[in-house]
Scaffold this active site. Structure first.
Site, mmCIF file in Angstrom:
data_model
loop_
_atom_site.group_PDB
_atom_site.id
_atom_site.type_symbol
_atom_site.label_atom_id
_atom_site.label_comp_id
_atom_site.label_asym_id
_atom_site.label_seq_id
_atom_site.Cartn_x
_atom_site.Cartn_y
_atom_site.Cartn_z
ATOM 1 N N SER A 1 2.154 -6.975 -24.095
ATOM 2 C CA SER A 1 2.373 -5.541 -24.268
ATOM 3 C C SER A 1 2.021 -5.154 -25.691
ATOM 4 C CB SER A 1 3.837 -5.185 -23.993
ATOM 5 O OG SER A 1 4.132 -3.867 -24.411
ATOM 6 N N TYR B 1 12.757 -6.899 -26.194
ATOM 7 C CA TYR B 1 11.472 -6.938 -25.483
ATOM 8 C C TYR B 1 10.294 -7.317 -26.397
ATOM 9 C CZ TYR B 1 7.712 -5.104 -22.438
ATOM 10 O OH TYR B 1 6.588 -4.945 -21.671
#
Length: 259
Positions: free
Chosen positions: A146, A159
């Site tokens: 990501s 995350y």
């Protein structure tokens, strides 16, 4: 310049997608099936996998839990047995977990859940498939990370570090495996409308559909790219921020995000 052997056709190729019950993984599996690949989908949600197989005749489903090393190992053996030509042409790790977190609300159990699903699971998949890929002297391994792994971001305490780890892992794997004829790529999406992002309480710029994300990923594999990032109108801006010194980066991020 192609850093990997381009995948110029999909008919007859065996693709294993881990984390394919929803979102980007499912959309990518569906598109590859339409292009003629033998698609094998894996996730914990057996009902969702069964539904995929019904909707995509010829595909296969193998249930697994990415946080269980033994489960992943057994799944890898099952996948290889199902492969039409006894080889794996593309393995995609797109399992993921996301919950916003800041230091003021640190939750160790939740942070470790991110670690187990987003990163440890990828290591378990490596353990399951690397011997096969090395024996083949070919194939391609792709990790879905990501843009949240580029640099530190607000609310990404759990995350972001796991996605940064995947980027580093992919680079190291490329250095080791490219001379063996094995392709390695890392996927760095921006915002994609999936169940993971549905609960975000902020505006998500340049939001893509899972189908658009699947198109970008497949185009990247076909081009032989190492890093596949999209949408570029968003990710190129974030890449520019990566080069700022900390004294400029931190104020810029606080100004843009309002955090």
């Amino acid at each position: 310049m192609s850093l990997n052997p381009p995948i110029t056709h999909w008919a007859g190729r065996t693709v294993w997608l881990i984390g394919a019950s929803t979102g980007i993984g499912r959309a990518t599996a569906s598109r590859l099936h339409a292009l003629g690949a033998q698609v094998i989908v894996s996730a914990r949600n057996e009902a969702a996998l069964r539904a995929f197989v019904v909707q995509h005749p010829g595909s296969e489903a193998v249930v697994l839990d990415v946080v269980d090393a033994a489960s992943v190992k057994l799944a890898g053996e099952r996948v290889l047995a199902l492969a039409r030509h006894g080889r794996l042409d593309l393995v995609v790790y797109c399992a993921g977990h996301y919950k916003p977190m800041r230091a003021q609300d640190f939750d160790l159990a939740e942070a470790m859940r991110h670690q187990h699903i987003n990163y440890d699971g990828a290591l378990y998949v490596l353990d399951a498939v690397l011997p096969t890929l090395l024996q083949q002297g070919g194939g391609h391994l792709s990790l879905v990370a990501s843009v949240a792994g580029f640099r530190g971001l607000p609310k990404a305490l759990a995350y972001g570090p796991t996605k940064a780890a995947l980027n580093s892992l992919a680079e190291t794997l490329y250095l080791d495996l490219s001379p063996q004829g094995i392709g390695v790529s890392v996927i760095n999406p921006g915002f994609v409308a999936t169940p993971m992002t549905a609960h975000n309480d902020f505006s998500m710029p340049a939001l893509l559909t899972p189908e658009q994300a699947a198109h970008e990923m497949i185009s990247g594999w076909e081009a032989g790219a190492f890093e596949i990032h999209f949408p570029r109108r968003f990710t190129l801006w974030l890449k520019l921020l990566r080069h700022l010194p900390h004294a400029l980066y931190f104020p810029a991020v606080r100004r843009v995000t309002g955090q």
